[in-house]
Design a protein around this motif. Structure first.
Motif, PDB file in Angstrom:
ATOM      1  N   MET A   1       0.846  -1.189   0.000  1.00  0.00           N
ATOM      2  CA  MET A   1       0.000   0.000   0.000  1.00  0.00           C
ATOM      3  C   MET A   1       0.885   1.244   0.000  1.00  0.00           C
ATOM      4  O   MET A   1       1.911   1.272   0.652  1.00  0.00           O
ATOM      5  CB  MET A   1      -0.877  -0.009   1.255  1.00  0.00           C
ATOM      6  CG  MET A   1      -2.112   0.834   1.107  1.00  0.00           C
ATOM      7  SD  MET A   1      -3.115   0.920   2.598  1.00  0.00           S
ATOM      8  CE  MET A   1      -3.094  -0.740   3.217  1.00  0.00           C
ATOM      9  N   ARG A   2       0.466   2.259  -0.776  1.00  0.00           N
ATOM     10  CA  ARG A   2       1.283   3.465  -0.807  1.00  0.00           C
ATOM     11  C   ARG A   2       1.090   4.268   0.470  1.00  0.00           C
ATOM     12  O   ARG A   2       0.074   4.165   1.142  1.00  0.00           O
ATOM     13  CB  ARG A   2       0.940   4.282  -2.048  1.00  0.00           C
ATOM     14  CG  ARG A   2       1.373   3.576  -3.316  1.00  0.00           C
ATOM     15  CD  ARG A   2       0.945   4.312  -4.551  1.00  0.00           C
ATOM     16  NE  ARG A   2       1.465   5.660  -4.567  1.00  0.00           N
ATOM     17  CZ  ARG A   2       0.795   6.693  -5.093  1.00  0.00           C
ATOM     18  NH1 ARG A   2      -0.406   6.510  -5.578  1.00  0.00           N
ATOM     19  NH2 ARG A   2       1.318   7.893  -5.097  1.00  0.00           N
ATOM     20  N   ARG A   3       2.093   5.081   0.769  1.00  0.00           N
ATOM     21  CA  ARG A   3       2.120   5.774   2.043  1.00  0.00           C
ATOM     22  C   ARG A   3       0.868   6.599   2.348  1.00  0.00           C
ATOM     23  O   ARG A   3       0.295   6.456   3.437  1.00  0.00           O
ATOM     24  CB  ARG A   3       3.381   6.651   2.108  1.00  0.00           C
ATOM     25  CG  ARG A   3       3.563   7.373   3.412  1.00  0.00           C
ATOM     26  CD  ARG A   3       4.691   8.375   3.305  1.00  0.00           C
ATOM     27  NE  ARG A   3       4.389   9.576   4.072  1.00  0.00           N
ATOM     28  CZ  ARG A   3       4.976   9.881   5.213  1.00  0.00           C
ATOM     29  NH1 ARG A   3       5.914   9.110   5.677  1.00  0.00           N
ATOM     30  NH2 ARG A   3       4.657  10.969   5.886  1.00  0.00           N
ATOM     31  N   ALA A   6      -1.971   4.355   3.335  1.00  0.00           N
ATOM     32  CA  ALA A   6      -1.709   3.741   4.635  1.00  0.00           C
ATOM     33  C   ALA A   6      -1.989   4.728   5.761  1.00  0.00           C
ATOM     34  O   ALA A   6      -2.617   4.382   6.775  1.00  0.00           O
ATOM     35  CB  ALA A   6      -0.260   3.249   4.696  1.00  0.00           C
ATOM     36  N   VAL A   7      -1.561   5.983   5.568  1.00  0.00           N
ATOM     37  CA  VAL A   7      -1.788   6.983   6.617  1.00  0.00           C
ATOM     38  C   VAL A   7      -3.285   7.225   6.808  1.00  0.00           C
ATOM     39  O   VAL A   7      -3.770   7.346   7.938  1.00  0.00           O
ATOM     40  CB  VAL A   7      -1.058   8.312   6.281  1.00  0.00           C
ATOM     41  CG1 VAL A   7      -1.416   9.394   7.286  1.00  0.00           C
ATOM     42  CG2 VAL A   7       0.451   8.103   6.254  1.00  0.00           C
ATOM     43  N   VAL A   8      -4.041   7.267   5.693  1.00  0.00           N
ATOM     44  CA  VAL A   8      -5.487   7.473   5.807  1.00  0.00           C
ATOM     45  C   VAL A   8      -6.125   6.337   6.618  1.00  0.00           C
ATOM     46  O   VAL A   8      -6.955   6.576   7.498  1.00  0.00           O
ATOM     47  CB  VAL A   8      -6.142   7.596   4.412  1.00  0.00           C
ATOM     48  CG1 VAL A   8      -7.661   7.554   4.535  1.00  0.00           C
ATOM     49  CG2 VAL A   8      -5.716   8.889   3.742  1.00  0.00           C
ATOM     50  N   GLY A 265       0.676  14.187   1.866  1.00  0.00           N
ATOM     51  CA  GLY A 265       0.916  14.903   0.621  1.00  0.00           C
ATOM     52  C   GLY A 265      -0.230  15.839   0.289  1.00  0.00           C
ATOM     53  O   GLY A 265      -1.091  16.089   1.136  1.00  0.00           O
ATOM     54  N   HIS A 266      -0.271  16.317  -0.960  1.00  0.00           N
ATOM     55  CA  HIS A 266      -1.205  17.383  -1.308  1.00  0.00           C
ATOM     56  C   HIS A 266      -2.360  16.935  -2.195  1.00  0.00           C
ATOM     57  O   HIS A 266      -3.135  17.764  -2.669  1.00  0.00           O
ATOM     58  CB  HIS A 266      -0.453  18.527  -1.983  1.00  0.00           C
ATOM     59  CG  HIS A 266       0.398  19.304  -1.037  1.00  0.00           C
ATOM     60  ND1 HIS A 266       1.572  18.806  -0.529  1.00  0.00           N
ATOM     61  CD2 HIS A 266       0.237  20.518  -0.473  1.00  0.00           C
ATOM     62  CE1 HIS A 266       2.095  19.697   0.282  1.00  0.00           C
ATOM     63  NE2 HIS A 266       1.317  20.739   0.343  1.00  0.00           N
ATOM     64  N   ASP A 267      -2.476  15.642  -2.462  1.00  0.00           N
ATOM     65  CA  ASP A 267      -3.567  15.154  -3.296  1.00  0.00           C
ATOM     66  C   ASP A 267      -4.859  15.162  -2.477  1.00  0.00           C
ATOM     67  O   ASP A 267      -4.940  14.533  -1.424  1.00  0.00           O
ATOM     68  CB  ASP A 267      -3.242  13.738  -3.783  1.00  0.00           C
ATOM     69  CG  ASP A 267      -4.255  13.244  -4.801  1.00  0.00           C
ATOM     70  OD1 ASP A 267      -5.370  13.805  -4.858  1.00  0.00           O
ATOM     71  OD2 ASP A 267      -3.931  12.293  -5.531  1.00  0.00           O
ATOM     72  N   HIS A 268      -5.869  15.879  -2.989  1.00  0.00           N
ATOM     73  CA  HIS A 268      -7.112  16.006  -2.220  1.00  0.00           C
ATOM     74  C   HIS A 268      -7.859  14.691  -2.082  1.00  0.00           C
ATOM     75  O   HIS A 268      -8.703  14.553  -1.201  1.00  0.00           O
ATOM     76  CB  HIS A 268      -8.014  17.075  -2.843  1.00  0.00           C
ATOM     77  CG  HIS A 268      -7.482  18.460  -2.621  1.00  0.00           C
ATOM     78  ND1 HIS A 268      -6.407  18.954  -3.309  1.00  0.00           N
ATOM     79  CD2 HIS A 268      -7.854  19.430  -1.748  1.00  0.00           C
ATOM     80  CE1 HIS A 268      -6.146  20.181  -2.881  1.00  0.00           C
ATOM     81  NE2 HIS A 268      -7.007  20.492  -1.946  1.00  0.00           N
ATOM     82  N   LEU A 269      -7.549  13.745  -2.951  1.00  0.00           N
ATOM     83  CA  LEU A 269      -8.164  12.420  -2.813  1.00  0.00           C
ATOM     84  C   LEU A 269      -7.826  11.826  -1.439  1.00  0.00           C
ATOM     85  O   LEU A 269      -8.661  11.185  -0.802  1.00  0.00           O
ATOM     86  CB  LEU A 269      -7.664  11.495  -3.928  1.00  0.00           C
ATOM     87  CG  LEU A 269      -8.154  10.051  -3.866  1.00  0.00           C
ATOM     88  CD1 LEU A 269      -9.658   9.991  -4.048  1.00  0.00           C
ATOM     89  CD2 LEU A 269      -7.470   9.201  -4.920  1.00  0.00           C
ATOM     90  N   HIS A 270      -6.598  12.042  -0.983  1.00  0.00           N
ATOM     91  CA  HIS A 270      -6.199  11.543   0.329  1.00  0.00           C
ATOM     92  C   HIS A 270      -6.489  12.551   1.435  1.00  0.00           C
ATOM     93  O   HIS A 270      -6.782  12.180   2.565  1.00  0.00           O
ATOM     94  CB  HIS A 270      -4.696  11.225   0.334  1.00  0.00           C
ATOM     95  CG  HIS A 270      -4.305  10.229  -0.705  1.00  0.00           C
ATOM     96  ND1 HIS A 270      -3.384  10.502  -1.695  1.00  0.00           N
ATOM     97  CD2 HIS A 270      -4.732   8.976  -0.931  1.00  0.00           C
ATOM     98  CE1 HIS A 270      -3.255   9.452  -2.480  1.00  0.00           C
ATOM     99  NE2 HIS A 270      -4.064   8.511  -2.051  1.00  0.00           N
ATOM    100  N   LEU A 271      -6.402  13.839   1.074  1.00  0.00           N
ATOM    101  CA  LEU A 271      -6.536  14.866   2.117  1.00  0.00           C
ATOM    102  C   LEU A 271      -7.949  14.930   2.693  1.00  0.00           C
ATOM    103  O   LEU A 271      -8.121  15.182   3.883  1.00  0.00           O
ATOM    104  CB  LEU A 271      -6.141  16.232   1.552  1.00  0.00           C
ATOM    105  CG  LEU A 271      -4.643  16.543   1.584  1.00  0.00           C
ATOM    106  CD1 LEU A 271      -4.349  17.832   0.827  1.00  0.00           C
ATOM    107  CD2 LEU A 271      -4.143  16.662   3.019  1.00  0.00           C
TER     108      LEU A 271
END
Lengths: 323, 260
Positions: A1-3, A6-8, A265-271
């Motif tokens: 899984m990408r970081r 994983a953080v989400v 990071g800055h991708d709103h998909l994760h944010l």
């Protein structure tokens, strides 16, 4: 899984843990065994007082963080959030006016007035952002400060006119608190949170594109005015809905997105999910501290977030200067 | 080079209030050509580029894409046809090279899909390969050199898959080596994409352009092949500064003359 993913997931797990554990803690520790055995006092404290309060905190923190994130990207300004731009202040003014002018104003009158206040301030900010120098960091923040100060002054004026009981109700409410009883407020707030988070998430590509500048975003086919109207409108409504329940709670929208950008990071998909979970857990923990640190007295959670947020704001300002 | 016009402007003009910034301009951008716009500061180069990109609505005249008025095309429709690389960009864009180039796919992305499709990633890879920046793909934009940044922004425009590439001052602030790399890149794209570029570098224009448009005070002063436009007499009129031709031919090389 990408970081970032994983953080989400980690944030989601932390969020769930906070919801499960925070209701057990407080000025009066709950005995799990007694609760499981069906002890009535323990049950009432857990189900009627603490659980709804924790759930309200996670919803409120989540929507504040998502709104802060949206404001910062839309206006390309690291210090923008509903509180610093005066949207929360506008909602508060609306609510206070309703409390004063409509005798025995019910919840929906207050909420409607808070909506009107939040939307009015958003419209002013939107108009300002469309002017030539409107998007410069200084202009927008100074406008936010001016709007907040005007709202505060008007609120003080209304309080001055109000009688003692009303004044007390207003002051206590203005401090920002999550002391609720029961689940009515949760039912009220949830759809607005879903609307705001959904609207931001659906526009994640547009918001990501805005990070590369308005000119480039527009040339790729982003309708900037429509984007601002939809995202700002939805988040402002959610902030208005929250203010009607809990009063203005400042700086969550400032602190949480900044910390989370470092993690995902800055991708709103994760944010967006990160802010929902991270902001929720953050405010629930703040509220836990607020209701235990001076136990049996309770500190309004808005006071605590402002205590954390003020220095954080200064730190961001200094950091911004160094770049 | 076919003579079929991709973009046609008719009496195109733009005003800020009462002040005429550009126009009237009658111009054809031919399919597959590289058209360089030169002219002094404030001549209206960027305004022309933004009009052709569709970022500005014309105050006068009209723009046609393949015979069809711009007004009939949606914003997204224009973006699928025209990719723009602006000169002025935010100083710190907190994305990686790959994320930036993927955003070039925006006009092709579906709102309700969580992840871009394989073909979007393939387009990103092709674009990065085309500009020779595949090794940069995981790097953050913050920390790239000016030349590398320009290259990946062009890659993002290529990933957009548009027929017309509009580049505003692609060599601004670049050292000679990177200017040469951008020129080489544009020459590689020759015939494959139509390119409209504004530039202050006359020798760069001479090297890459099939035709050069000389703009002054918002009007087209000269239009033709590099040898026709980049002449001492035309340049004097255009820039009010003396130029000397150090090498003639199809692609002349000129330097600024120092004697008045």
């Amino acid at each position: 899984m990408r970081r970032p993913t994983a953080v989400v997931w980690l944030l989601a797990a932390g969020w769930l843990a906070v919801i499960l554990v925070a209701p057990l803690l407080g000025s009066q520790p709950l005995d799990l065994a007694a609760l499981a055995a069906g002890d009535e006092t323990s049950g009432a404290i857990f189900w009627q007082l603490r659980l709804p309060r924790v759930l309200l905190a996670v919803l409120a923190g989540g929507v504040l963080a998502v709104s802060g994130l949206a404001f910062q990207t839309l206006f390309r300004n690291p210090l923008a959030e509903p509180y610093t731009l005066g949207v929360a202040g506008g909602a508060a003014l609306g609510a206070v006016l309703a409390l004063q002018l409509v005798g025995g104003a019910g919840f929906f009158v207050v909420a409607g007035a808070a909506f009107a206040g939040a939307l009015a301030v958003s419209a002013v900010i939107l108009g300002l952002a469309s002017t030539r120098h409107g998007l410069e960091t200084g202009t927008l923040l100074l406008a936010g400060i001016a709007i907040s100060l005007s709202c505060s002054a008007l609120i003080l004026f209304v309080q001055y006119l109000a009688d003692f009981t009303r004044t007390f109700r207003m002051v206590r409410w203005m401090m920002g608190g999550l002391a609720v009883v029961g689940y009515g407020e949760l039912l009220w707030l949830t759809p607005w949170v879903v609307l705001a988070a959904g609207m931001v998430l659906v526009h994640r590509w547009e918001l990501n594109l805005l990070l590369t500048g308005e000119e480039l975003a527009a040339s790729r086919g982003v309708d900037l005015m429509r984007l601002r109207l939809l995202v700002l409108g939805a988040t402002s409504l959610a902030v208005g809905a929250l203010v009607a329940v809990a009063g203005p709670i400042g700086f969550v929208g400032l602190i949480v997105p900044h910390i989370l950008r470092r993690w995902v990071g800055h991708d709103h998909l994760h944010l967006v999910p990160a802010c929902l979970f991270g902001g929720g857990a953050f405010l629930a923990i703040c509220d836990l501290v607020a209701r235990t640190v001076m136990a049996p007295a309770e500190l309004p959670v808005g006071v605590l977030t402002a205590l954390l947020g003020g220095p954080f704001f200064l730190w961001l300002l200094v950091l911004g200067r160094q770049r | 080079m076919s003579g079929d016009p991709l973009v046609l402007t008719r009496r195109l003009g733009w005003r800020a209030g009462d002040r005429r910034i550009l126009g009237p301009i009658d111009l054809q951008i031919r399919r597959g050509e590289c058209l360089a716009v030169v002219g002094p500061n404030g001549a209206g180069k960027t305004t022309l580029l933004r009009l052709v990109t569709g970022l500005l609505a014309p105050s006068d005249g009209e723009l046609l894409w393949g015979g069809q008025p711009y007004a009939r095309l949606s914003r997204a429709g224009l973006a699928r046809r025209i990719a723009y690389v602006p000169q002025v960009r935010p100083a710190r864009v907190p994305l990686t090279v790959e994320q930036l180039v993927l955003l070039g796919r925006y006009p092709h992305l579906r709102r309700w899909r969580l992840a871009p499709r394989a073909e979007d990633y393939a387009a990103v890879e092709r674009a990065l390969e085309r500009v020779g920046a595949l090794d940069l793909r995981k790097r953050p934009l913050v920390g790239l050199s000016g030349g590398e940044l320009q290259t990946v922004y062009i890659a993002a425009a290529l990933a957009q898959g548009s027929e017309l590439l509009v580049l505003d001052e692609p060599t601004a602030h670049l050292d000679p080596r990177h200017q040469r790399e951008i020129a080489a890149l544009l020459l590689r794209l020759a015939g494959e994409r139509t390119v409209l570029t504004a530039t202050h570098e006359l020798n760069f224009a001479s090297l890459v352009a099939d035709r050069v448009l000389g703009l002054r005070d918002g009007r087209a002063l000269a239009l033709g092949g590099p040898a026709e436009v980049l002449r001492e007499a035309v340049l004097m009129e255009l820039f009010e500064a003396p130029f000397e031709t150090v090498r003639g031919g199809e692609r002349p090389v000129t330097v600024l003359g120092l004697e008045a």
